[in-house]
Motif scaffolding. Structure first.
Motif, PDB file in Angstrom:
ATOM      1  N   THR A  21      -7.939  -7.965   2.847  1.00 44.83           N
ATOM      2  CA  THR A  21      -8.409  -6.605   2.615  1.00 44.83           C
ATOM      3  C   THR A  21      -7.910  -6.073   1.282  1.00 44.83           C
ATOM      4  O   THR A  21      -6.729  -6.195   0.970  1.00 44.83           O
ATOM      5  CB  THR A  21      -7.899  -5.669   3.738  1.00 44.83           C
ATOM      6  OG1 THR A  21      -8.286  -6.210   5.000  1.00 44.83           O
ATOM      7  CG2 THR A  21      -8.476  -4.271   3.597  1.00 44.83           C
ATOM      8  N   GLY A  30      -3.171   1.422  -4.152  1.00 43.31           N
ATOM      9  CA  GLY A  30      -3.540   0.106  -3.655  1.00 43.31           C
ATOM     10  C   GLY A  30      -3.719  -0.861  -4.803  1.00 43.31           C
ATOM     11  O   GLY A  30      -3.008  -0.782  -5.810  1.00 43.31           O
ATOM     12  N   VAL A  89       0.879  -1.166   0.000  1.00 46.01           N
ATOM     13  CA  VAL A  89       0.000   0.000   0.000  1.00 46.01           C
ATOM     14  C   VAL A  89       0.920   1.221   0.000  1.00 46.01           C
ATOM     15  O   VAL A  89       1.725   1.386   0.916  1.00 46.01           O
ATOM     16  CB  VAL A  89      -0.895   0.031   1.263  1.00 46.01           C
ATOM     17  CG1 VAL A  89      -1.754   1.291   1.265  1.00 46.01           C
ATOM     18  CG2 VAL A  89      -1.766  -1.213   1.332  1.00 46.01           C
ATOM     19  N   GLY A  92      -0.551  -4.442   3.415  1.00 43.54           N
ATOM     20  CA  GLY A  92      -1.933  -4.680   3.828  1.00 43.54           C
ATOM     21  C   GLY A  92      -2.149  -6.147   4.147  1.00 43.54           C
ATOM     22  O   GLY A  92      -1.401  -7.007   3.675  1.00 43.54           O
ATOM     23  N   LEU A 150      -5.818   1.687   8.040  1.00 47.74           N
ATOM     24  CA  LEU A 150      -6.426   0.775   7.067  1.00 47.74           C
ATOM     25  C   LEU A 150      -7.933   1.012   6.967  1.00 47.74           C
ATOM     26  O   LEU A 150      -8.510   0.996   5.873  1.00 47.74           O
ATOM     27  CB  LEU A 150      -6.134  -0.668   7.498  1.00 47.74           C
ATOM     28  CG  LEU A 150      -6.263  -1.756   6.449  1.00 47.74           C
ATOM     29  CD1 LEU A 150      -5.284  -1.536   5.306  1.00 47.74           C
ATOM     30  CD2 LEU A 150      -6.031  -3.117   7.080  1.00 47.74           C
ATOM     31  N   VAL A 202      -7.272  -2.746  -0.664  1.00 47.68           N
ATOM     32  CA  VAL A 202      -7.179  -1.291  -0.508  1.00 47.68           C
ATOM     33  C   VAL A 202      -7.299  -0.652  -1.894  1.00 47.68           C
ATOM     34  O   VAL A 202      -6.509  -0.945  -2.774  1.00 47.68           O
ATOM     35  CB  VAL A 202      -5.844  -0.900   0.144  1.00 47.68           C
ATOM     36  CG1 VAL A 202      -5.687   0.619   0.197  1.00 47.68           C
ATOM     37  CG2 VAL A 202      -5.752  -1.489   1.553  1.00 47.68           C
ATOM     38  N   CYS A 248       0.447  -1.785   7.621  1.00 46.02           N
ATOM     39  CA  CYS A 248      -0.372  -0.578   7.729  1.00 46.02           C
ATOM     40  C   CYS A 248      -1.132  -0.620   9.053  1.00 46.02           C
ATOM     41  O   CYS A 248      -1.789  -1.616   9.356  1.00 46.02           O
ATOM     42  CB  CYS A 248      -1.353  -0.541   6.573  1.00 46.02           C
ATOM     43  SG  CYS A 248      -2.389   0.924   6.527  1.00 46.02           S
ATOM     44  N   THR A 287     -10.155   1.872   3.379  1.00 47.94           N
ATOM     45  CA  THR A 287     -10.941   0.811   2.755  1.00 47.94           C
ATOM     46  C   THR A 287     -12.436   1.073   2.847  1.00 47.94           C
ATOM     47  O   THR A 287     -12.923   1.623   3.822  1.00 47.94           O
ATOM     48  CB  THR A 287     -10.653  -0.542   3.433  1.00 47.94           C
ATOM     49  OG1 THR A 287     -10.735  -0.372   4.845  1.00 47.94           O
ATOM     50  CG2 THR A 287      -9.283  -1.051   3.066  1.00 47.94           C
TER      51      THR A 287
END
Ligand SMILES: [Zn+2]
Length: 295
Positions: free
Chosen positions: A148, A165, A96, A144, A201, A150, A196, A205
């Motif tokens: 997840t 991302g 990220v 990350g 985060l 990003v 992160c 997101t």
């Protein structure tokens, strides 16, 4: 633009191979920071939406690989490459990139803005590998979690802070562009990309939070008035913030699908704050280009 000498191209490959050796997927970039390989589907009608399934190189970030032989092949096909991109969001690091634009001439303090976010949301930015850009900005590399995704964003956290991302890429250290060289920040070369922080985060997101740092227009406003909020945001710009605020507002408008509809009103507002129409149109056009590459 300076001519591309053989040494620059060789060095770009060497740096790219080193990054690939660290598990970072890379692909060649030209001096404009765009993918150096032309799409094999260029000019095809109807337009082809291929992300490399055809097996040919020339799909930008989708070309990125950690395989040294494949990296060499990409660069062999791109003799004008002067740098390399690093694909974000991909295993094992799932990079990220926090892109802090430093624009002292326009009073834009993205480092300060990030510190303020950290105070508000109770996180600290861990020591991590950092790349200095030719324009004085910096890229913080974070990682990350696997579960997840990003998304890329421009100015969503705060004006001057872009996030690279999934589907995005960072210009790798050692790359040479028309504006100069990207290099590792002293004292950070040995650091691995740090995880992160969770609180950061969450800011990066979806689902989108109704956070309005420093009074930015919220995202829950009804569509008709949302454009009005963006106009007011542009109108309220001090001299040092005009370009940044206009760009930020235009990005939001394009992200939400009414950029074209709002372009004239944004331009008019920016002209009232003292930008020329040409400057305003240019900022809106770059916001459009940037948001079009996403999603
Ligand atoms: Zn293809």
């Amino acid at each position: 633009m300076a001519t591309i000498d053989r040494q620059t191209a060789t060095l770009a490959l060497a740096h790219a191979l080193a990054a690939a050796g660290r598990g970072l997927p890379v692909f060649p970039l030209s001096a404009t920071k765009l993918p150096a390989l032309r799409s094999p589907h260029h000019g095809e009608q109807p337009p082809v939406h291929c992300r490399g399934e055809c097996g040919l190189p020339g799909h930008g970030v989708h070309d990125a690989t950690t395989d040294p032989a494949a990296v060499r092949a990409l660069f062999a096909a791109a003799p004008r490459a002067t740098g390399y991109g690093i694909a974000c969001g991909r295993a094992p690091h799932r990079l990220v990139g926090i892109d802090l634009d430093i624009d002292t001439a326009h009073g834009n303090d993205s480092v300060g803005a990030l510190q303020q976010l950290a105070l508000q949301h109770l996180f600290t930015i861990p020591p991590t590998i950092t790349v200095l850009t030719p324009s004085g900005g910096r890229h913080l590399w974070l990682t990350g979690p696997a579960d997840t995704t990003v998304p890329n964003s421009a100015g969503r956290l705060a004006p001057g802070i872009d996030v690279r991302g999934s589907g995005g890429y960072l210009v790798g250290p050692g790359s040479v562009t028309a504006h100069g060289r990207y290099r590792l920040a002293p004292g950070t070369a040995h650091l691995p990309p740090a995880p992160c922080p969770r609180a950061l985060l969450r800011l990066l997101t979806p689902p989108r939070r109704e956070s309005t740092p420093s009074g930015h227009p919220g995202k829950e406003t009804p569509p008709g008035r949302r454009g009005e909020g963006l106009i007011q945001f542009v109108l309220a710009a001090h001299e040092g913030q005009r370009n940044t605020r206009l760009f930020w507002a235009a990005c939001r408008a394009y992200e939400h699908g009414f950029g074209d509809a709002l372009a004239d009103a944004l331009t008019a507002a920016a002209v009232r704050t003292g930008l020329t129409e040409q400057e305003a149109r240019a900022a809106i056009a770059s916001a459009e280009r940037l948001t079009r590459g996403r999603g």
